[in-house]
Design a protein around this motif. Structure first.
Motif, PDB file in Angstrom:
ATOM      1  N   TYR A  48       0.830  -1.200   0.000  1.00 60.64           N
ATOM      2  CA  TYR A  48       0.000   0.000   0.000  1.00 60.64           C
ATOM      3  C   TYR A  48       0.871   1.259   0.000  1.00 60.64           C
ATOM      4  O   TYR A  48       1.834   1.357   0.756  1.00 60.64           O
ATOM      5  CB  TYR A  48      -0.914   0.032   1.226  1.00 60.64           C
ATOM      6  CG  TYR A  48      -2.028  -0.993   1.181  1.00 60.64           C
ATOM      7  CD1 TYR A  48      -2.926  -1.018   0.124  1.00 60.64           C
ATOM      8  CD2 TYR A  48      -2.184  -1.914   2.216  1.00 60.64           C
ATOM      9  CE1 TYR A  48      -3.961  -1.955   0.095  1.00 60.64           C
ATOM     10  CE2 TYR A  48      -3.211  -2.850   2.193  1.00 60.64           C
ATOM     11  CZ  TYR A  48      -4.096  -2.864   1.123  1.00 60.64           C
ATOM     12  OH  TYR A  48      -5.111  -3.786   1.093  1.00 60.64           O
TER      13      TYR A  48
ATOM     14  N   THR B 287       1.733   5.195   0.855  1.00 62.62           N
ATOM     15  CA  THR B 287       1.407   6.168   1.890  1.00 62.62           C
ATOM     16  C   THR B 287       1.147   7.528   1.254  1.00 62.62           C
ATOM     17  O   THR B 287       1.420   7.743   0.067  1.00 62.62           O
ATOM     18  CB  THR B 287       2.557   6.294   2.902  1.00 62.62           C
ATOM     19  OG1 THR B 287       3.687   6.885   2.239  1.00 62.62           O
ATOM     20  CG2 THR B 287       2.946   4.934   3.469  1.00 62.62           C
ATOM     21  N   ALA B 288       0.646   8.445   2.048  1.00 61.71           N
ATOM     22  CA  ALA B 288       0.314   9.770   1.537  1.00 61.71           C
ATOM     23  C   ALA B 288       1.534  10.540   1.074  1.00 61.71           C
ATOM     24  O   ALA B 288       1.436  11.427   0.216  1.00 61.71           O
ATOM     25  CB  ALA B 288      -0.435  10.563   2.607  1.00 61.71           C
ATOM     26  N   ASP B 289       2.721  10.209   1.627  1.00 62.70           N
ATOM     27  CA  ASP B 289       3.930  10.949   1.258  1.00 62.70           C
ATOM     28  C   ASP B 289       4.799  10.214   0.247  1.00 62.70           C
ATOM     29  O   ASP B 289       5.967  10.550   0.046  1.00 62.70           O
ATOM     30  CB  ASP B 289       4.742  11.315   2.492  1.00 62.70           C
ATOM     31  CG  ASP B 289       5.200  10.091   3.285  1.00 62.70           C
ATOM     32  OD1 ASP B 289       4.898   8.953   2.852  1.00 62.70           O
ATOM     33  OD2 ASP B 289       5.844  10.275   4.327  1.00 62.70           O
TER      34      ASP B 289
ATOM     35  N   VAL C 238       4.380   0.457   1.752  1.00 67.47           N
ATOM     36  CA  VAL C 238       4.526  -0.525   2.827  1.00 67.47           C
ATOM     37  C   VAL C 238       5.192  -1.777   2.266  1.00 67.47           C
ATOM     38  O   VAL C 238       4.751  -2.333   1.254  1.00 67.47           O
ATOM     39  CB  VAL C 238       3.157  -0.876   3.436  1.00 67.47           C
ATOM     40  CG1 VAL C 238       3.327  -1.899   4.568  1.00 67.47           C
ATOM     41  CG2 VAL C 238       2.458   0.374   3.956  1.00 67.47           C
TER      42      VAL C 238
ATOM     43  N   LEU D  63      -1.593   0.598   9.595  1.00 67.45           N
ATOM     44  CA  LEU D  63      -1.498   1.285   8.308  1.00 67.45           C
ATOM     45  C   LEU D  63      -1.650   2.794   8.478  1.00 67.45           C
ATOM     46  O   LEU D  63      -0.979   3.579   7.797  1.00 67.45           O
ATOM     47  CB  LEU D  63      -2.553   0.748   7.342  1.00 67.45           C
ATOM     48  CG  LEU D  63      -2.358  -0.695   6.863  1.00 67.45           C
ATOM     49  CD1 LEU D  63      -3.508  -1.113   5.955  1.00 67.45           C
ATOM     50  CD2 LEU D  63      -1.021  -0.879   6.142  1.00 67.45           C
ATOM     51  N   THR D  64      -2.515   3.213   9.394  1.00 67.64           N
ATOM     52  CA  THR D  64      -2.694   4.647   9.634  1.00 67.64           C
ATOM     53  C   THR D  64      -1.430   5.252  10.235  1.00 67.64           C
ATOM     54  O   THR D  64      -1.001   6.350   9.845  1.00 67.64           O
ATOM     55  CB  THR D  64      -3.904   4.889  10.553  1.00 67.64           C
ATOM     56  OG1 THR D  64      -5.079   4.333   9.934  1.00 67.64           O
ATOM     57  CG2 THR D  64      -4.124   6.380  10.784  1.00 67.64           C
TER      58      THR D  64
ATOM     59  N   LEU E 140       1.506   4.278   9.690  1.00 70.67           N
ATOM     60  CA  LEU E 140       2.499   4.312   8.612  1.00 70.67           C
ATOM     61  C   LEU E 140       2.212   5.405   7.586  1.00 70.67           C
ATOM     62  O   LEU E 140       3.062   5.683   6.736  1.00 70.67           O
ATOM     63  CB  LEU E 140       2.561   2.957   7.912  1.00 70.67           C
ATOM     64  CG  LEU E 140       3.063   1.783   8.760  1.00 70.67           C
ATOM     65  CD1 LEU E 140       2.986   0.483   7.971  1.00 70.67           C
ATOM     66  CD2 LEU E 140       4.484   2.028   9.265  1.00 70.67           C
ATOM     67  N   GLY E 141       1.030   6.006   7.651  1.00 70.04           N
ATOM     68  CA  GLY E 141       0.706   7.087   6.738  1.00 70.04           C
ATOM     69  C   GLY E 141      -0.127   6.682   5.541  1.00 70.04           C
ATOM     70  O   GLY E 141      -0.262   7.453   4.580  1.00 70.04           O
ATOM     71  N   VAL E 142      -0.701   5.484   5.559  1.00 66.57           N
ATOM     72  CA  VAL E 142      -1.578   5.043   4.478  1.00 66.57           C
ATOM     73  C   VAL E 142      -2.896   5.811   4.577  1.00 66.57           C
ATOM     74  O   VAL E 142      -3.462   5.927   5.671  1.00 66.57           O
ATOM     75  CB  VAL E 142      -1.821   3.521   4.563  1.00 66.57           C
ATOM     76  CG1 VAL E 142      -2.834   3.071   3.517  1.00 66.57           C
ATOM     77  CG2 VAL E 142      -0.502   2.771   4.397  1.00 66.57           C
TER      78      VAL E 142
ATOM     79  N   LYS F 198       8.153   2.707  11.022  1.00 64.12           N
ATOM     80  CA  LYS F 198       8.269   3.258   9.668  1.00 64.12           C
ATOM     81  C   LYS F 198       9.577   2.842   9.005  1.00 64.12           C
ATOM     82  O   LYS F 198       9.606   2.519   7.810  1.00 64.12           O
ATOM     83  CB  LYS F 198       8.147   4.769   9.714  1.00 64.12           C
ATOM     84  CG  LYS F 198       6.740   5.258  10.078  1.00 64.12           C
ATOM     85  CD  LYS F 198       6.645   6.783  10.061  1.00 64.12           C
ATOM     86  CE  LYS F 198       5.221   7.228  10.319  1.00 64.12           C
ATOM     87  NZ  LYS F 198       5.086   8.705  10.300  1.00 64.12           N
TER      88      LYS F 198
ATOM     89  N   LEU G 112       8.581   0.668   5.731  1.00 58.54           N
ATOM     90  CA  LEU G 112       8.353   1.523   4.580  1.00 58.54           C
ATOM     91  C   LEU G 112       9.560   1.575   3.643  1.00 58.54           C
ATOM     92  O   LEU G 112      10.706   1.639   4.080  1.00 58.54           O
ATOM     93  CB  LEU G 112       8.022   2.954   5.042  1.00 58.54           C
ATOM     94  CG  LEU G 112       6.710   3.152   5.801  1.00 58.54           C
ATOM     95  CD1 LEU G 112       6.543   4.620   6.171  1.00 58.54           C
ATOM     96  CD2 LEU G 112       5.516   2.637   5.004  1.00 58.54           C
TER      97      LEU G 112
END
Length: 270
Positions: free
Chosen positions: A67, A69-71, A75, A194-195, A197-199, A265, A269
């Protein structure tokens, strides 16, 4: 006439639930769906085919990796697996998990679930028991909204989910965490991880809803065999209502330090 004690009555209730939070033992599963979507279809649908571990004895077993992440990170695959109960694993399933370097198996079930369906562990894996709901009121075991609130506020729940996250951060191999159906306690553990980790939330929700695909539940009427987005939203809303924000839930409720989050992370990541 003799009356059962509160503890004995609780044992009977848990033992006969079958589905709901505890989840009935599913029929044997021969792997992921036979046909899959094209690459043009949604990530949630594509993931339904690609992330299954293909275990015969645990049909809701899948990799949380892949998945974005936003940045812009991704993952890593092959490090964290979410599954249903492991009591039906076949010799080939166990060999597959051993070859995947599974070194830790975290069991989120109650005492009675574990007694009814003891795990089969791959060679070399250490088993840990972190009971999420065993100290919660009976209502949390038979009512789904109550269960998802108890994932945040129930006695012992924060400690259980925290222990899983710390195991993932510290492990030098792959980690499995699971409950009975691999959809509710396991679903919340995955959503939290997941949250952290920034997903993005929509991707987190899509992963959660994949349990309907693997367990064969109607997404419009999942009943006790599937999951409902509203239940996941209840857990997120409860975390915010209780602690003021999701980040505060992580730091104050789950007791994860900035160092713990950095370690998660760094390990998970790309």
């Amino acid at each position: 006439m003799q009356y059962r004690t509160g503890r004995a009555r609780r044992a009977v209730v848990i033992a006969v639930l079958g589905t709901a939070v505890l989840g009935a033992a599913p029929p044997a599963f021969a792997g992921p769906p036979a046909t899959g979507p094209s690459v043009a279809e949604s990530p949630a649908q594509s993931g339904a085919v690609q992330r299954s571990l293909g275990l015969e004895g645990a049909r809701n077993a899948r990799d949380i990796g892949g998945y974005p992440t936003a940045d812009g990170a991704v993952v890593r695959s092959g490090l964290v697996f979410r599954t249903d109960a492991l009591d039906r694993l076949t010799p080939s399933d166990l060999a597959r998990l051993e070859s995947s370097n599974v070194t830790v198996v975290d069991d989120l079930r109650t005492t009675y679930e574990r007694a009814l369906a003891p795990d089969r562990l791959p060679a070399g894996a250490a088993g840990n028991w972190y009971d999420v709901l065993g100290q919660s009121p009976i209502a949390a075991l038979v009512d789904m909204p109550a269960a998802y609130r108890a994932f945040v506020t129930g006695p012992g729940a924060n400690e259980a989910f925290s222990a899983v996250l710390h195991d993932i951060a510290a492990s030098d191999g792959a980690v499995i965490y699971h409950c009975s159906a691999g959809k509710d306690r396991t679903g919340w553990a995955t959503a939290v991880l997941l949250t952290i980790l920034g997903v993005p939330r929509d991707t987190v929700t899509a992963d959660y809803l994949l349990s309907n695909t693997y367990r064969g539940a109607d997404p419009e009427h999942p009943g006790l065999d599937g999951v409902d987005q509203a239940w996941l939203d209840i857990a997120f809303d409860t975390a915010v209502a209780t602690y003021g924000s999701f980040d505060a839930y992580v730091s104050e409720g789950l007791k994860l330090s900035e160092g713990d989050i950095t370690e998660l992370k760094s390990r998970l990541l790309d």
